[in-house]
Design an enzyme around this catalytic site. Sequence first.
Site, PDB file in Angstrom:
ATOM      1  N   CYS A 221      69.653  22.187   0.624  1.00 19.10           N
ATOM      2  CA  CYS A 221      68.694  23.066   0.181  1.00 19.10           C
ATOM      3  C   CYS A 221      68.729  24.326   0.986  1.00 19.10           C
ATOM      4  O   CYS A 221      67.858  24.400   1.866  1.00 19.10           O
ATOM      5  CB  CYS A 221      67.307  22.404   0.111  1.00 19.10           C
TER       6      CYS A 221
ATOM      7  N   CYS B  12      66.647  25.443  -6.953  1.00 28.80           N
ATOM      8  CA  CYS B  12      65.764  25.363  -5.460  1.00 28.80           C
ATOM      9  C   CYS B  12      64.512  25.956  -5.850  1.00 28.80           C
ATOM     10  O   CYS B  12      64.411  27.259  -6.147  1.00 28.80           O
ATOM     11  CB  CYS B  12      66.531  26.598  -4.557  1.00 28.80           C
TER      12      CYS B  12
END
Length: 456
Positions: free
Chosen positions: A207, A389
């Site tokens: 991430c 995201c």
Amino acid sequence: MASKQVLASSAACAATAARHALLTQFAPAVRRSFATVSAVSAARNHKIVVVGGGSAGLTISHQLLNQGRFAPDDIAIVDPAEWHHYQPGWTLVGGGLKDKTSLRRPLASLIDPKLRFYNTSLATFSPDTNTVTLGDGTTLTYSQLVVAPGIAINYNSIKGLPEALKDQHAPVSSIYGYDSCDKTFDNIKALKAGQAIFTQPAGVIKCAGAPQKIMWLAVDHWRRAGVYQYSGGGSAINVAFATGLPVMFGVPKYSAALEKLRVRRGVEGLFAHDLVEIDGDTATFVHVPSGDRVTRRFDFLHATPKMGPHAFVKNSPLANEAGYVDVDDATLRHKKWKNVWSAGDASSLPTSKTAAAITAQAPVLVNNLLREMDGETKPEQTYDGYTSCPLLTEYGKVLLAEFKYGGEPKETFGGILGDQATPRRAFYHLKKDFFPWVYYQYMVKGKWGGPKGWIR
Ligand code: UQ1
């Protein structure tokens, strides 16, 4: 909720225990019978072995099981972990929005009793003989292998970081670990003045937005507390974002929006700065293009460690040069062994490593693996690199970056809500409330397809 978890956990444990008791108690008596000996040794032969009980391993195992065509123990999962963590929630813990214990479950409680669970490490892959060897010496054979053990966090890659994280008095924390994610919020609350630094390393991490999500929450916390001002020079706290990358984010569209935020909010950008050492209140960076060492004093530091493949993957024949499982970008099939598959962080797929990516990878892998088992009678599916995201930009707002291979946006809600480069409250509730719920209720059970909705 908690008592349900305990029940679920003990039900799974009870099934495992019962199976174990059957094998150990009755095995000596029946060892004389040829038929039962093969039944006992058959426990080591599986149609499918899945390495990893993380987001990818659980989702894929249960999607396979939900096909309704596998008998108990046909599919095995190998993972040494006691706990399964909802890691996307650790940013919320760092921002004081969630309790870290609410985000984990005993791994055994998430595994359907019809799956054989080897709660141990993996030692070696031998794809030429269709076998894997476990840390306890057991050998498993398979007809299809799924490799999804995730990646390792290399805390030692930054000198002084492990010690600083452990020291309760050091203003150094990281949302990338269960042990340190709540220290982040303690440190945010404690800072009243001085220099804050948030780091992101050069190289691949899970991430890629999280190192700045936690910064945006901290900046918002300090602004509300009256110790941070976006502009005007009177701010008690100064903030720097030190990233190994040359830009705020890898996708140009979202990077432009985040760069505007950075400038508007008075955050200093230390681009191409890769943290290599922490010593007391001094951080040392290597300036990536020049190789120069740069030091900065800090009163608060949020560190993102470097990450990389587990040694047992990197040193195996399945890995590419960088150490990731070498699969085709579209089919998720290994480039050399046609009965080996990979998804998630451990795979070579050139996309951002997130749980959202698993929602799109898992159905493709499952379809193509079953197609291989069935003699290639149905169409092959392809993965387009989808990942997402949900980037917290303040308390109450999220910029929902969604994109595919090549950094090309692929937005689910663009048609209804408009441009997703604009932070919105609806996306914040997706991130904070909906995703953690759907993850444990449906995704790890093989019943959630991400942007495509529920899988029936
Ligand atoms: C998603 O399904 C998911 O998992 C539950 C996430 O959490 C980690 C996500 O961040 C995203 C973006 C998805 C994708 C789902 C939709 C509805 C866009």
